[in-house]
Design an enzyme around this catalytic site. Structure first.
Site, mmCIF file in Angstrom:
data_model
loop_
_atom_site.group_PDB
_atom_site.id
_atom_site.type_symbol
_atom_site.label_atom_id
_atom_site.label_comp_id
_atom_site.label_asym_id
_atom_site.label_seq_id
_atom_site.Cartn_x
_atom_site.Cartn_y
_atom_site.Cartn_z
ATOM 1 N N ASP A 1 45.153 44.103 0.903
ATOM 2 C CA ASP A 1 45.246 43.030 1.894
ATOM 3 C C ASP A 1 44.730 43.491 3.258
ATOM 4 O O ASP A 1 45.011 44.601 3.699
ATOM 5 C CB ASP A 1 46.702 42.585 2.032
ATOM 6 C CG ASP A 1 46.869 41.495 3.089
ATOM 7 O OD1 ASP A 1 46.453 40.356 2.819
ATOM 8 O OD2 ASP A 1 47.399 41.797 4.172
ATOM 9 N N ASN B 1 55.840 55.914 -0.863
ATOM 10 C CA ASN B 1 56.114 54.485 -1.007
ATOM 11 C C ASN B 1 55.814 53.988 -2.421
ATOM 12 O O ASN B 1 56.552 53.171 -2.980
ATOM 13 C CB ASN B 1 55.298 53.689 0.006
ATOM 14 C CG ASN B 1 55.808 53.852 1.429
ATOM 15 O OD1 ASN B 1 56.896 54.374 1.655
ATOM 16 N ND2 ASN B 1 55.015 53.433 2.386
ATOM 17 N N GLY C 1 51.825 49.786 4.053
ATOM 18 C CA GLY C 1 50.914 50.270 5.079
ATOM 19 C C GLY C 1 51.227 51.729 5.347
ATOM 20 O O GLY C 1 52.397 52.112 5.429
ATOM 21 N N LYS D 1 64.377 57.373 9.648
ATOM 22 C CA LYS D 1 64.108 58.226 10.814
ATOM 23 C C LYS D 1 65.032 57.915 11.990
ATOM 24 O O LYS D 1 65.112 58.695 12.938
ATOM 25 C CB LYS D 1 62.665 58.040 11.287
ATOM 26 C CG LYS D 1 61.601 58.438 10.282
ATOM 27 C CD LYS D 1 60.222 58.128 10.845
ATOM 28 C CE LYS D 1 59.120 58.482 9.873
ATOM 29 N NZ LYS D 1 57.784 58.137 10.414
ATOM 30 N N TYR E 1 42.546 42.238 12.328
ATOM 31 C CA TYR E 1 42.955 43.641 12.384
ATOM 32 C C TYR E 1 41.832 44.481 12.993
ATOM 33 O O TYR E 1 40.735 44.575 12.427
ATOM 34 C CB TYR E 1 43.293 44.189 11.006
ATOM 35 C CG TYR E 1 44.500 43.583 10.329
ATOM 36 C CD1 TYR E 1 45.415 42.788 11.026
ATOM 37 C CD2 TYR E 1 44.750 43.803 8.980
ATOM 38 C CE1 TYR E 1 46.513 42.242 10.400
ATOM 39 C CE2 TYR E 1 45.852 43.255 8.351
ATOM 40 C CZ TYR E 1 46.726 42.471 9.064
ATOM 41 O OH TYR E 1 47.820 41.910 8.432
ATOM 42 N N ARG F 1 56.362 54.492 14.555
ATOM 43 C CA ARG F 1 55.748 53.351 15.214
ATOM 44 C C ARG F 1 56.730 52.608 16.099
ATOM 45 O O ARG F 1 56.375 52.071 17.145
ATOM 46 C CB ARG F 1 55.183 52.407 14.141
ATOM 47 C CG ARG F 1 54.232 51.354 14.673
ATOM 48 C CD ARG F 1 53.672 50.535 13.535
ATOM 49 N NE ARG F 1 54.461 49.350 13.281
ATOM 50 C CZ ARG F 1 54.318 48.584 12.205
ATOM 51 N NH1 ARG F 1 53.470 48.906 11.275
ATOM 52 N NH2 ARG F 1 55.062 47.502 12.053
ATOM 53 N N PRO G 1 57.619 45.771 4.888
ATOM 54 C CA PRO G 1 58.832 45.877 4.071
ATOM 55 C C PRO G 1 59.819 46.935 4.561
ATOM 56 O O PRO G 1 60.974 46.931 4.135
ATOM 57 C CB PRO G 1 58.279 46.252 2.689
ATOM 58 C CG PRO G 1 56.987 46.954 2.986
ATOM 59 C CD PRO G 1 56.413 46.211 4.159
ATOM 60 N N LEU G 2 59.371 47.826 5.458
ATOM 61 C CA LEU G 2 60.278 48.816 6.042
ATOM 62 C C LEU G 2 60.655 48.441 7.473
ATOM 63 O O LEU G 2 61.114 49.284 8.252
ATOM 64 C CB LEU G 2 59.647 50.210 6.014
ATOM 65 C CG LEU G 2 59.352 50.776 4.621
ATOM 66 C CD1 LEU G 2 58.701 52.151 4.727
ATOM 67 C CD2 LEU G 2 60.625 50.847 3.779
#
Length: 341
Positions: A57, A299, A289, A226, A62, A237, A217-218
């Site tokens: 995707d 993942n 990602g 973390k 982007y 991030r 999803p996270l």
């Protein structure tokens, strides 16, 4: 890797999807998410393909098109057969300065589909998605533009992203009444830290047989393990780009339970978060990602994590949404008839 049918279509996609938002960013918002160059992106794409992922995707917005360019070149660099891939991209966001260089109008959709095909170096897009709801464009105009692309062979299937339940159902009705290309998927945010989708959108998707692709999803890395309730954080991030918004108290409660499950299952906290999504009936594919190959490999390992009924119940207990109207009334009154089904 397991494969699932995308909505009511005949298209099968891997239950994990490679997201490319980390490809090509610079000193802007996208740069805070990722700044991967061609060689690094090639490694991620190869890792995904080797694991059996056939679904990738991206979006025109982007890194201002750079993500699509890098993905298209990766496909060529790796010599992947086109029929072995399901490529999804999106349109809506600004791709120029003018008032018509954005949105879901006929002109912008047709122009950007052509531009995306060029950047991707492809002759068709498997899944073309409207990236968000455009209040300035009639839904019928958007759907007619998508239908035109399908009829001309530039696009195979069409989907939506970040639309409300009522907007999606209205679009479904218009498409059916006018015999336009049907909507087969929705890309939306859904995590243990944000289960709002379950109120209206998820039941609608199941009723209309529309597939669900889950982004972030996270929860933007918050569910990576973390972050701690005491304020201790690791690099990630979320430190500089706190998105998507979440109920952090509920998320911390979830993380504590996830750590216990991860220890018992000999897996990682992120794998528990991803596995929970894969256990949800409404989910078709979860978008991953990553900036590094080892992150992506971890993942991908979520596909091998099987959560027990007790695990799911423990996670549900600390993340379940509080009851709201009309949900609690529908459940109460529906009880009179549901046992007869």
């Amino acid at each position: 890797m397991r494969y699932r049918r995308l909505g009511h279509s005949g298209l099968f996609v891997s239950e994990l999807c490679l997201g490319t938002m980390t490809f090509g960013g610079s000193d802007d918002m996208w740069g805070q998410i990722g700044q991967l160059r061609q060689e690094e992106a090639d490694s991620l794409v190869r890792t995904a393909l080797d694991a059996g992922i056939n679904f990738i995707d991206t979006a025109n917005v982007y890194a201002a098109g750079k993500s699509e360019e890098i993905l298209g070149q990766s496909i060529r660099n790796l010599g992947v057969a086109r029929e072995d891939l399901v490529i999804a991209t999106k349109v809506l966001g600004p791709m120029g300065e003018g008032p018509n260089a954005r949105g879901a109008s006929r002109g912008h959709i047709l122009d950007q589909a052509k531009a995306s095909l060029k950047r991707l170096q492809l002759d068709h897009i498997d899944l073309y998605q409207i990236h968000g709801f455009d209040p300035a464009t009639p839904i019928v105009e958007t759907l007619e533009a998508l239908d035109m692309l399908v009829r001309h062979g530039h696009v195979r299937y069409v989907g939506l992203s970040n639309w409300a339940a009522w907007q999606i159902v209205k679009a479904v009705g218009i498409a059916e009444a006018r015999q336009l290309a049907p909507i087969v998927s929705l890309q939306a945010y859904y995590t243990l830290a944000g289960r709002d989708l379950e109120r209206e959108v998820a039941p609608m998707l199941e009723a209309e047989e529309i597939g669900l692709m889950v982004w972030s999803p996270l929860a933007g890395g918050f569910l990576s393990g973390k972050y701690d309730r005491d304020g201790t954080t690791a690099e990630g991030r979320r430190v500089n780009f706190d998105f998507p918004p979440i109920n952090k108290d509920r998320a911390y409660d979830a993380i504590e339970v996830m750590r216990e499950i991860a220890a018992a299952r000999n897996c990682t906290v992120p794998q528990v978060a991803l596995a929970w999504l894969l256990h949800q009936k409404v989910v078709t594919s979860v978008i991953l990602g990553a900036k590094r190959v080892d992150q992506l490999q971890d993942n991908i390992g979520a596909a091998e994590v099987s959560l027990s009924t007790d695990d799911l119940a423990a996670l549900d207990a600390v993340t379940k949404l509080p009851a709201e109207y009309p949900g609690w009334m529908l459940e109460r009154q529906g009880g009179y008839r549901s046992h007869m089904m």
